[in-house]
Design a protein around this motif. Structure first.
Motif, mmCIF file in Angstrom:
data_model
loop_
_atom_site.group_PDB
_atom_site.id
_atom_site.type_symbol
_atom_site.label_atom_id
_atom_site.label_comp_id
_atom_site.label_asym_id
_atom_site.label_seq_id
_atom_site.Cartn_x
_atom_site.Cartn_y
_atom_site.Cartn_z
ATOM 1 N N LEU A 71 0.828 -1.210 0.000
ATOM 2 C CA LEU A 71 0.000 0.000 0.000
ATOM 3 C C LEU A 71 0.864 1.263 0.000
ATOM 4 C CD1 LEU A 71 -2.848 -1.013 2.490
ATOM 5 C CD2 LEU A 71 -3.001 -0.782 -0.003
ATOM 6 N N MET A 72 2.001 1.212 0.669
ATOM 7 C CA MET A 72 2.919 2.352 0.651
ATOM 8 C C MET A 72 3.393 2.640 -0.775
ATOM 9 S SD MET A 72 5.129 1.527 4.108
ATOM 10 C CE MET A 72 6.289 2.866 3.867
ATOM 11 N N LEU A 73 3.749 1.592 -1.521
ATOM 12 C CA LEU A 73 4.187 1.779 -2.901
ATOM 13 C C LEU A 73 3.040 2.252 -3.780
ATOM 14 C CD1 LEU A 73 6.412 1.562 -5.031
ATOM 15 C CD2 LEU A 73 5.760 -0.835 -5.363
ATOM 16 N N ALA A 74 1.854 1.690 -3.566
ATOM 17 C CA ALA A 74 0.695 2.075 -4.374
ATOM 18 C C ALA A 74 0.368 3.561 -4.203
ATOM 19 C CB ALA A 74 -0.513 1.221 -3.989
ATOM 20 N N ILE A 75 0.472 4.055 -2.977
ATOM 21 C CA ILE A 75 0.118 5.450 -2.701
ATOM 22 C C ILE A 75 1.226 6.411 -3.133
ATOM 23 C CG2 ILE A 75 -0.364 7.095 -0.844
ATOM 24 C CD1 ILE A 75 -1.686 4.732 0.671
ATOM 25 N N GLY A 88 13.727 4.212 -0.007
ATOM 26 C CA GLY A 88 14.342 3.435 1.059
ATOM 27 C C GLY A 88 13.342 2.969 2.096
ATOM 28 N N ILE A 89 12.442 3.865 2.509
ATOM 29 C CA ILE A 89 11.427 3.496 3.502
ATOM 30 C C ILE A 89 10.477 2.450 2.930
ATOM 31 C CG2 ILE A 89 9.449 4.349 4.809
ATOM 32 C CD1 ILE A 89 10.932 6.989 5.134
ATOM 33 N N ILE A 90 10.043 2.643 1.690
ATOM 34 C CA ILE A 90 9.148 1.659 1.068
ATOM 35 C C ILE A 90 9.842 0.315 0.944
ATOM 36 C CG2 ILE A 90 7.810 1.097 -0.994
ATOM 37 C CD1 ILE A 90 7.542 4.101 -1.500
ATOM 38 N N LEU A 91 11.124 0.339 0.572
ATOM 39 C CA LEU A 91 11.883 -0.904 0.428
ATOM 40 C C LEU A 91 11.955 -1.671 1.744
ATOM 41 C CD1 LEU A 91 13.707 -2.724 -1.313
ATOM 42 C CD2 LEU A 91 15.634 -1.252 -0.682
ATOM 43 N N ALA A 92 12.098 -0.954 2.854
ATOM 44 C CA ALA A 92 12.208 -1.620 4.158
ATOM 45 C C ALA A 92 10.956 -2.428 4.485
ATOM 46 C CB ALA A 92 12.469 -0.578 5.243
ATOM 47 N N PHE A 93 9.793 -1.907 4.124
ATOM 48 C CA PHE A 93 8.547 -2.589 4.487
ATOM 49 C C PHE A 93 7.995 -3.466 3.370
ATOM 50 C CE2 PHE A 93 8.853 1.010 7.363
ATOM 51 C CZ PHE A 93 8.553 0.410 8.571
ATOM 52 N N THR A 94 8.595 -3.382 2.194
ATOM 53 C CA THR A 94 8.145 -4.207 1.068
ATOM 54 C C THR A 94 9.088 -5.362 0.796
ATOM 55 O OG1 THR A 94 7.186 -2.234 0.033
ATOM 56 C CG2 THR A 94 7.477 -4.150 -1.371
ATOM 57 N N GLY A 95 10.381 -5.166 1.039
ATOM 58 C CA GLY A 95 11.352 -6.134 0.559
ATOM 59 C C GLY A 95 12.178 -6.858 1.591
#
Length: 499
Positions: free
Chosen positions: A320-324, A352-359
């Motif tokens: 959802l972070m990436l989608a938004i 970087g923040i999105i990567l932490a919670f997605t990857g």
């Protein structure tokens, strides 16, 4: 012993797996960072052809996931990881030796053929590598801190990307642009030789997982007296995968859309785009360090959330972070490409923040979809097909769509987030209806109460601390034998006793 001690023991015993994982992501990242030099040396200045050549590696990954995955399910996780590291090493170092078009048209044609062939070999071995490594860590890691152990894979991925960026940047700074175009682009590929040899040597003696050994023993009991055929067993596993686990395969494929596009679209392709748009080398290296550094620093947080709240919850949050943020972050970054501060903020901090919670723990999400008997091949196929579709073609889609509309890549990033988020929600719905089992390793926590607890092997007693004493001596003896060249197999039970 707490979660930190659990993770430390995994690192201590399985360091060669993690080092090989660094190498895997290093080699893929180097291909992306050096794309402009491949463009001029092999593909006659065509960016589209260059990214098609990049995609050839990903096209081979599903095949490698099947072949090495089956080998891992038949003969052990150690076998597949041992084979994959050598293939990756040959594929990576070999790319630094191929002739280019500067040596003449014939040599240039031979060079393109060899380059694609080496990338295919690289893809085949990497397809089996990530499946075996993620399966290994999942099966031997203590269940109470499983996600925090699995973030080691995410951390090593980002270390690989960082090292690739540093190697590319250092070679450019030391040699200069003209030398880089001529022959300097080869240096980062040669740098993979030493860590590759060390990782291959270390993998000779890694212990096999108890889950695999028990599954192998159960299979031997049920087939006692019947003639065994490796080919027949392999065909049986693949048939079982497609016959009984089609929903799991589909969920595994679609669930990696966000991280695949983020890695190879938002982070790899955007790096090249920013260079073309006039971003300074200093801002790019700083932004890359910030992005990967943030992901590494926040990795334990992501692992803790997954261990407490559930891996599906974390996957949904990251997607959802990436989608938004996909569209607005890309537009802000692109429109301010020549501003050092903007590049660091939007590329470095934003991604970087999105990567932490997605990857960081998506490996765990995919691994848990499959039972131990077909886990290696199931992960190898679903993960690699997903990365082939969404990651391998992400730079190509971004390049082509950007020529049509400058904002289009941002839309692509947001769509990838929507795909993963929708997949997580759909998988929960399928599980509630009894169509799919999401958690074959640990039922809780998993976003909500699991409906397939009876199918999950749970052995929480072995996650508790026990007396070390003679068991530590046994482990020391095993390691001593290994150093003498006597290949041994240490089960997860031996590992747990260290805890």
């Amino acid at each position: 012993m707490g979660a930190f001690g659990d993770v430390w023991q995994v690192m201590k015993i399985y360091w060669s797996l993690l080092l090989g994982n660094v190498l895997e992501w290093y080699e893929f990242a180097v291909d992306g960072f050096l794309a402009p030099y491949f463009q001029s040396n092999f593909f006659a200045g065509s960016a589209i052809s260059t990214w098609l050549g990049f995609a050839s590696t990903f096209l081979a990954r599903p095949f490698g996931g099947i072949v090495l995955g089956v080998l891992g399910d038949l003969f052990g996780r150690k076998v597949s990881t041992f084979l994959s590291i050598f293939g990756m090493l040959i594929g990576t170092v070999g790319q630094g030796l191929v002739p280019t078009s500067h040596s003449g048209p014939i040599a240039g044609t031979i060079g393109v053929v060899l380059l694609v062939a080496l990338r295919i070999l690289q893809g085949i071995c990497t397809g089996g590598e990530i499946a075996a490594v993620s399966t290994y860590i999942t099966e031997v890691g203590p269940k109470r801190s499983l996600a925090r152990s699995m973030v080691l894979i995410g951390i090593t991925c980002n270390v690989g990307f960082l090292l690739a960026q540093f190697a590319s940047y250092a070679a450019l700074k030391i040699l200069g642009e003209e030398t880089m175009v001529s022959w300097g682009w080869r240096i980062p590929f040669f740098l993979a030789l030493l860590p590759g040899v060390i990782a291959a040597s270390g993998r000779r003696c890694i212990p096999e997982s108890r889950s695999f050994l028990e599954a192998q023993a159960n299979t031997a009991e049920t087939q006692a007296g019947a003639p065994r055929s490796a080919l027949r067993d392999a065909a049986s596993k693949i048939k079982s995968l497609f016959r009984f686990h089609r929903p799991a395969l589909l969920v595994g494929i679609m669930s990696v859309a966000a991280i695949a596009v983020l890695q190879y679209g938002a982070l790899a392709w955007c790096y090249v785009l920013l260079r073309k748009e006039g971003a300074s080398s200093s801002s790019l290296i700083a932004a890359g360090v910030v992005a990967r550094g943030l992901a590494i620093v926040l990795a334990p947080v992501a692992g803790a959330i997954a261990d407490v709240q559930g891996v599906a919850w974390l996957q949904l949050l990251g997607a959802l972070m990436l989608a938004i943020a996909g569209i607005p972050n890309f537009l802000a970054m692109q429109s301010n490409a020549q501003s050092n501060e903007a590049v660091v903020v939007f590329y470095g901090v934003g991604y970087g923040i999105i990567l932490a919670f997605t990857g960081m723990v998506y490996f765990l999400y995919v691994v848990e979809l499959f039972p131990v008997e077909i886990r290696n091949v199931g992960v190898g196929m679903s993960y690699n097909i997903g990365f082939c579709i969404f990651g391998g073609f992400a730079p190509l889609i971004c390049e082509a769509s950007h020529d049509v509309a400058p904002w289009a890549p941002g839309c692509f990033f947001s769509v990838a987030g929507v795909i993963t988020a929708s997949t997580v929600l759909l998988s929960l719905r399928l599980q509630s209806r009894g169509v799919l089992c999401l958690a074959h390793i640990r039922a809780d926590p998993y976003f909500e109460a699991s409906s397939c607890k009876s199918k999950v092997t749970r052995d929480s007693a072995k996650d508790q601390s026990v007396k070390k004493g003679g068991e530590e001596d046994a482990q020391a003896t095993e390691q001593a034998k290994c150093k003498k060249g006597e290949l041994t197999e240490m089960t997860e039970e031996n590992f747990q006793t260290v805890l």
